[in-house]
Design a protein around this motif. Structure first.
Motif, PDB file in Angstrom:
ATOM      1  N   SER A 165     -11.141  22.385  -4.989  1.00  0.00           N
ATOM      2  CA  SER A 165     -10.418  22.635  -3.740  1.00  0.00           C
ATOM      3  C   SER A 165      -9.601  21.390  -3.369  1.00  0.00           C
ATOM      4  CB  SER A 165     -11.411  22.956  -2.622  1.00  0.00           C
ATOM      5  OG  SER A 165     -12.244  21.827  -2.365  1.00  0.00           O
ATOM      6  N   GLU A 166      -8.815  21.553  -2.327  1.00  0.00           N
ATOM      7  CA  GLU A 166      -8.014  20.395  -1.891  1.00  0.00           C
ATOM      8  C   GLU A 166      -8.910  19.243  -1.458  1.00  0.00           C
ATOM      9  OE1 GLU A 166      -4.850  19.443   1.699  1.00  0.00           O
ATOM     10  OE2 GLU A 166      -4.532  21.270   0.490  1.00  0.00           O
ATOM     11  N   LEU A 167     -10.028  19.551  -0.789  1.00  0.00           N
ATOM     12  CA  LEU A 167     -10.968  18.515  -0.393  1.00  0.00           C
ATOM     13  C   LEU A 167     -11.577  17.844  -1.615  1.00  0.00           C
ATOM     14  CD1 LEU A 167     -12.571  16.996   1.742  1.00  0.00           C
ATOM     15  CD2 LEU A 167     -14.251  18.878   1.721  1.00  0.00           C
ATOM     16  N   GLY A 168     -11.913  18.650  -2.625  1.00  0.00           N
ATOM     17  CA  GLY A 168     -12.484  18.091  -3.852  1.00  0.00           C
ATOM     18  C   GLY A 168     -11.481  17.179  -4.558  1.00  0.00           C
ATOM     19  N   GLN A 169     -10.202  17.532  -4.543  1.00  0.00           N
ATOM     20  CA  GLN A 169      -9.181  16.693  -5.181  1.00  0.00           C
ATOM     21  C   GLN A 169      -8.976  15.390  -4.402  1.00  0.00           C
ATOM     22  OE1 GLN A 169      -5.570  18.885  -6.306  1.00  0.00           O
ATOM     23  NE2 GLN A 169      -6.755  20.790  -6.350  1.00  0.00           N
ATOM     24  N   VAL A 170      -9.001  15.522  -3.063  1.00  0.00           N
ATOM     25  CA  VAL A 170      -8.881  14.314  -2.238  1.00  0.00           C
ATOM     26  C   VAL A 170     -10.064  13.391  -2.463  1.00  0.00           C
ATOM     27  CG1 VAL A 170      -8.896  13.461   0.135  1.00  0.00           C
ATOM     28  CG2 VAL A 170      -7.459  15.412  -0.472  1.00  0.00           C
ATOM     29  N   ALA A 171     -11.271  13.956  -2.666  1.00  0.00           N
ATOM     30  CA  ALA A 171     -12.473  13.153  -2.881  1.00  0.00           C
ATOM     31  C   ALA A 171     -12.347  12.308  -4.144  1.00  0.00           C
ATOM     32  CB  ALA A 171     -13.691  14.069  -2.967  1.00  0.00           C
ATOM     33  N   VAL A 172     -11.801  12.896  -5.216  1.00  0.00           N
ATOM     34  CA  VAL A 172     -11.591  12.137  -6.458  1.00  0.00           C
ATOM     35  C   VAL A 172     -10.601  10.992  -6.224  1.00  0.00           C
ATOM     36  CG1 VAL A 172     -10.657  12.261  -8.797  1.00  0.00           C
ATOM     37  CG2 VAL A 172     -12.205  14.061  -7.976  1.00  0.00           C
ATOM     38  N   ALA A 173      -9.518  11.292  -5.472  1.00  0.00           N
ATOM     39  CA  ALA A 173      -8.522  10.265  -5.184  1.00  0.00           C
ATOM     40  C   ALA A 173      -9.127   9.132  -4.346  1.00  0.00           C
ATOM     41  CB  ALA A 173      -7.343  10.889  -4.454  1.00  0.00           C
ATOM     42  N   LYS A 174     -10.025   9.469  -3.421  1.00  0.00           N
ATOM     43  CA  LYS A 174     -10.644   8.448  -2.583  1.00  0.00           C
ATOM     44  C   LYS A 174     -11.513   7.504  -3.401  1.00  0.00           C
ATOM     45  CE  LYS A 174     -10.689   7.941   1.233  1.00  0.00           C
ATOM     46  NZ  LYS A 174      -9.870   7.027   2.070  1.00  0.00           N
ATOM     47  N   VAL A 175     -12.204   8.012  -4.389  1.00  0.00           N
ATOM     48  CA  VAL A 175     -13.018   7.157  -5.263  1.00  0.00           C
ATOM     49  C   VAL A 175     -12.142   6.117  -5.952  1.00  0.00           C
ATOM     50  CG1 VAL A 175     -14.380   7.127  -7.391  1.00  0.00           C
ATOM     51  CG2 VAL A 175     -14.877   8.836  -5.636  1.00  0.00           C
ATOM     52  N   ILE A 176     -10.971   6.561  -6.410  1.00  0.00           N
ATOM     53  CA  ILE A 176     -10.056   5.636  -7.098  1.00  0.00           C
ATOM     54  C   ILE A 176      -9.572   4.545  -6.148  1.00  0.00           C
ATOM     55  CG2 ILE A 176      -7.815   5.467  -8.241  1.00  0.00           C
ATOM     56  CD1 ILE A 176      -8.334   8.313  -9.337  1.00  0.00           C
ATOM     57  N   TRP A 222       0.416  20.596 -10.494  1.00  0.00           N
ATOM     58  CA  TRP A 222       1.012  19.250 -10.552  1.00  0.00           C
ATOM     59  C   TRP A 222       1.728  18.897  -9.242  1.00  0.00           C
ATOM     60  CZ3 TRP A 222       0.731  14.705 -12.413  1.00  0.00           C
ATOM     61  CH2 TRP A 222       1.811  13.821 -12.394  1.00  0.00           C
ATOM     62  N   SER A 223       2.393  19.855  -8.669  1.00  0.00           N
ATOM     63  CA  SER A 223       3.067  19.634  -7.396  1.00  0.00           C
ATOM     64  C   SER A 223       2.065  19.306  -6.298  1.00  0.00           C
ATOM     65  CB  SER A 223       3.885  20.864  -7.016  1.00  0.00           C
ATOM     66  OG  SER A 223       4.529  20.683  -5.769  1.00  0.00           O
ATOM     67  N   GLN A 224       0.942  20.016  -6.289  1.00  0.00           N
ATOM     68  CA  GLN A 224      -0.082  19.738  -5.282  1.00  0.00           C
ATOM     69  C   GLN A 224      -0.720  18.385  -5.513  1.00  0.00           C
ATOM     70  OE1 GLN A 224      -2.741  22.841  -3.699  1.00  0.00           O
ATOM     71  NE2 GLN A 224      -4.491  21.579  -4.428  1.00  0.00           N
TER      72      GLN A 224
END
Length: 276
Positions: A165-176, A222-224
């Protein structure tokens, strides 16, 4: 007797007067030009017996001349040679403490060293142009770095969590991003994403060293991913539970490092941890 004495007195008086007139005529220089009115004869000549014998008569009846130093006074002007010569010469009064030649040389030197207004304006334009070019180059460099960082983060979101989900994708980005702030990791997003990618299966994010081509096949995903990458970098996406998260793994694997870390939260199929 009385008549004879009176006659003698008159005779001597007449003779004295006659001698006085002859003395005036004798002493006058024929070449002299009387330019002013002669003073009257002195009566001393009429009393010749009272004059010393060695006395000179040059002082008697000498014509007096008025000399006017300034020009333009008609027939009564007698030009004095020395005065005229001094007047014709140019007089320059120079203070003793000033050397005109040295002052002129210093002035010319200062004038030569001083830049012209056009040179000053040109220098200012060049300076502004150089500063503008420097700022432009700096902005271009910063923009390139920003685009590279956004691309690296978007690729990590796409290949690691595009099915989340969008939250799950944001969570990965936050770890980085949390790793970028941690001194134990590289200081850039690209450095964190591709850390250890030089050796297969030794990287921090599997897509970076799994040996498979990183081809983008879903334009929408990719756009998202790019949109979320910009949002996270700008600080517009915050997840309170992941403020200190530096690791995560899928729930279908059990890595050894998970035992030594503190579990925080599970989002989708990813479990997130912080260093204990």
């Amino acid at each position: 007797m009385a008549f004879g004495g009176l006659f003698l007195v008159m005779a001597f008086a007449f003779a004295g007067h006659y001698l006085g007139q002859n003395a005036v005529a004798h002493n006058a220089d024929p070449g002299d030009v009387l330019e002013s009115v002669a003073s009257p004869s002195s009566n001393i000549l009429a009393k010749g017996s009272l004059m010393p014998q060695a006395a000179s008569l040059d002082i008697v009846n000498r014509s007096s001349t008025q000399v006017v130093a300034l020009g333009g006074k008609g027939d009564f002007v007698v030009k004095a040679p020395k005065v005229a010569e001094a007047a014709e010469k140019a007089v320059q009064i120079v203070p003793a403490a000033i050397n005109l030649e040295e002052e002129s040389e210093e002035s010319e030197e200062r004038t030569a060293l001083a830049p012209s207004p056009r040179q000053v304006e040109k220098a200012m334009k060049l300076k502004r142009s150089a500063a503008k070019d420097k700022d432009t180059k700096k902005e271009i460099h910063q923009r390139r770095v920003q685009l590279a960082e956004e691309n690296c983060l978007a690729r990590a979101i796409y290949f690691e969590a595009r099915s989340e989900s969008e939250l799950g994708q944001v969570a990965v980005a936050k770890v980085i991003l949390n790793r970028v702030k941690d001194p134990e990791y590289p200081k850039t997003i690209c450095g964190v994403v591709y850390q250890g990618s030089g050796r297969r299966n030794s990287c921090q994010f599997s897509f970076a060293c799994d040996g498979l081509p990183d081809d983008v096949k879903s334009a929408a995903s990719w756009s998202q991913a790019k949109r979320l990458a910009k949002k996270v970098i700008a600080g517009d996406a915050k997840v309170a539970a992941l403020t200190t998260a530096t690791n995560y793994h899928a729930d279908y694997v059990k890595p050894k490092w998970a035992k030594s870390m503190k579990r925080l939260v599970k989002i989708g199929r990813h479990i997130f941890y912080e260093d204990s």
